[in-house]
Design a protein around this motif. Structure first.
Motif, PDB file in Angstrom:
ATOM      1  N   THR A   1      69.083 -37.656 -52.134  1.00  0.00           N
ATOM      2  CA  THR A   1      68.384 -36.436 -52.855  1.00  0.00           C
ATOM      3  C   THR A   1      67.500 -37.096 -53.891  1.00  0.00           C
ATOM      4  O   THR A   1      67.607 -37.947 -54.512  1.00  0.00           O
ATOM      5  CB  THR A   1      69.739 -35.871 -53.787  1.00  0.00           C
ATOM      6  OG1 THR A   1      70.632 -35.436 -52.814  1.00  0.00           O
ATOM      7  CG2 THR A   1      69.127 -34.675 -54.752  1.00  0.00           C
TER       8      THR A   1
ATOM      9  N   GLY B   1      72.393 -41.400 -51.910  1.00  0.00           N
ATOM     10  CA  GLY B   1      73.446 -40.906 -50.763  1.00  0.00           C
ATOM     11  C   GLY B   1      74.510 -42.086 -50.789  1.00  0.00           C
ATOM     12  O   GLY B   1      74.409 -43.049 -51.513  1.00  0.00           O
TER      13      GLY B   1
ATOM     14  N   GLU C   1      65.977 -32.083 -54.326  1.00  0.00           N
ATOM     15  CA  GLU C   1      65.652 -31.867 -53.040  1.00  0.00           C
ATOM     16  C   GLU C   1      66.615 -32.556 -52.009  1.00  0.00           C
ATOM     17  O   GLU C   1      66.808 -33.807 -52.102  1.00  0.00           O
ATOM     18  CB  GLU C   1      64.248 -32.020 -52.616  1.00  0.00           C
ATOM     19  CG  GLU C   1      64.012 -31.755 -51.095  1.00  0.00           C
ATOM     20  CD  GLU C   1      62.583 -32.327 -50.865  1.00  0.00           C
ATOM     21  OE1 GLU C   1      62.391 -33.379 -50.292  1.00  0.00           O
ATOM     22  OE2 GLU C   1      61.571 -31.674 -51.382  1.00  0.00           O
ATOM     23  N   VAL C   2      67.375 -32.131 -51.009  1.00  0.00           N
ATOM     24  CA  VAL C   2      68.146 -32.658 -50.178  1.00  0.00           C
ATOM     25  C   VAL C   2      67.602 -32.340 -48.690  1.00  0.00           C
ATOM     26  O   VAL C   2      67.610 -30.974 -48.329  1.00  0.00           O
ATOM     27  CB  VAL C   2      69.548 -32.002 -50.194  1.00  0.00           C
ATOM     28  CG1 VAL C   2      70.475 -32.993 -49.190  1.00  0.00           C
ATOM     29  CG2 VAL C   2      70.044 -32.337 -51.575  1.00  0.00           C
ATOM     30  N   GLU C   3      67.215 -33.031 -47.711  1.00  0.00           N
ATOM     31  CA  GLU C   3      66.806 -33.103 -46.630  1.00  0.00           C
ATOM     32  C   GLU C   3      65.663 -32.015 -46.498  1.00  0.00           C
ATOM     33  O   GLU C   3      65.643 -31.124 -45.605  1.00  0.00           O
ATOM     34  CB  GLU C   3      68.017 -32.600 -45.543  1.00  0.00           C
ATOM     35  CG  GLU C   3      68.974 -33.649 -45.255  1.00  0.00           C
ATOM     36  CD  GLU C   3      69.956 -33.125 -44.506  1.00  0.00           C
ATOM     37  OE1 GLU C   3      69.567 -32.791 -43.220  1.00  0.00           O
ATOM     38  OE2 GLU C   3      71.019 -33.155 -44.593  1.00  0.00           O
ATOM     39  N   GLY C   4      64.657 -32.226 -47.492  1.00  0.00           N
ATOM     40  CA  GLY C   4      63.777 -31.119 -47.400  1.00  0.00           C
ATOM     41  C   GLY C   4      63.778 -29.893 -48.107  1.00  0.00           C
ATOM     42  O   GLY C   4      62.905 -28.809 -47.781  1.00  0.00           O
TER      43      GLY C   4
ATOM     44  N   PHE D   1      72.575 -38.509 -47.268  1.00  0.00           N
ATOM     45  CA  PHE D   1      71.202 -38.277 -47.338  1.00  0.00           C
ATOM     46  C   PHE D   1      71.023 -38.377 -48.758  1.00  0.00           C
ATOM     47  O   PHE D   1      71.797 -38.064 -49.674  1.00  0.00           O
ATOM     48  CB  PHE D   1      70.913 -36.869 -46.714  1.00  0.00           C
ATOM     49  CG  PHE D   1      71.137 -36.788 -45.191  1.00  0.00           C
ATOM     50  CD1 PHE D   1      70.092 -37.342 -44.375  1.00  0.00           C
ATOM     51  CD2 PHE D   1      72.352 -36.155 -44.772  1.00  0.00           C
ATOM     52  CE1 PHE D   1      70.473 -37.195 -43.096  1.00  0.00           C
ATOM     53  CE2 PHE D   1      72.294 -35.943 -43.333  1.00  0.00           C
ATOM     54  CZ  PHE D   1      71.520 -36.616 -42.625  1.00  0.00           C
TER      55      PHE D   1
ATOM     56  N   GLU E   1      63.147 -21.811 -50.381  1.00  0.00           N
ATOM     57  CA  GLU E   1      62.505 -22.953 -49.611  1.00  0.00           C
ATOM     58  C   GLU E   1      61.098 -23.028 -49.660  1.00  0.00           C
ATOM     59  O   GLU E   1      60.288 -21.882 -50.039  1.00  0.00           O
ATOM     60  CB  GLU E   1      63.084 -22.555 -48.104  1.00  0.00           C
ATOM     61  CG  GLU E   1      62.498 -21.382 -47.399  1.00  0.00           C
ATOM     62  CD  GLU E   1      63.331 -20.961 -46.166  1.00  0.00           C
ATOM     63  OE1 GLU E   1      62.443 -20.820 -45.145  1.00  0.00           O
ATOM     64  OE2 GLU E   1      64.447 -20.945 -45.906  1.00  0.00           O
TER      65      GLU E   1
END
Length: 150
Positions: A26, A16, A46-49, A24, A92
């Motif tokens: 990745t 980030g 994946e970003v922030e889960g 955040f 998800e």
């Protein structure tokens, strides 16, 4: 003989930035897969889960890790984005794990579970997870459960 042969595996963290405040990171996990007569890259960024899966002919790992996003690359990513693979939903993790349970026996389950494991493992475990399948048919290897499966 398995269906999905793993030719190459890459995993890393793009951390980030601070241009407009803290960014955040990745996590990017990318696997080069041979499936009979064709070869492709399957990548999870994946970003922030939240997973984001891409299927591409060319390796997009370095551009995602180094955030080199020009308009042509963004258009290419948009074209490569997938929300399912061989009947497995990828939007998800909760939905994905439910879809994996419904698709037992599908050789794509091992491939998706492996990419999720690679994405979600601790960075000091990446080499061990890479070695698990590189140069092998992923659907012939027992894939350990990732944290989202537990």
């Amino acid at each position: 003989m398995g269906k999905y042969y793993i030719d190459d595996v890459k995993c890393g963290l793009e951390k980030g930035g601070m241009a407009c405040g803290p960014g955040f990171g990745t996590v990017v996990a990318s696997v080069k897969v041979s499936d009979g007569s064709k070869s492709f890259w399957l990548t999870n960024a994946e970003v922030e889960g939240l997973p984001g899966f891409y299927m591409s002919d060319e390796d997009i790992y370095d551009r995602l890790i180094n955030i080199s996003a020009d308009d042509d690359f963004i258009d290419y990513l948009d074209h490569c984005f997938i929300d399912s693979f061989e009947g497995i939903k990828l939007r998800e993790y909760d939905e994905m794990m439910e879809s994996i349970k419904k698709n037992e026996g599908n050789p794509a389950v091992s491939l998706i579970r492996y990419i999720v494991l690679l994405t979600r493992c601790e960075m000091e475990e990446v080499d061990k997870v890479v070695a698990l399948v590189k140069g092998k048919f992923v659907d012939e290897v027992e894939i350990p459960a990732s944290d989202v499966e537990k």
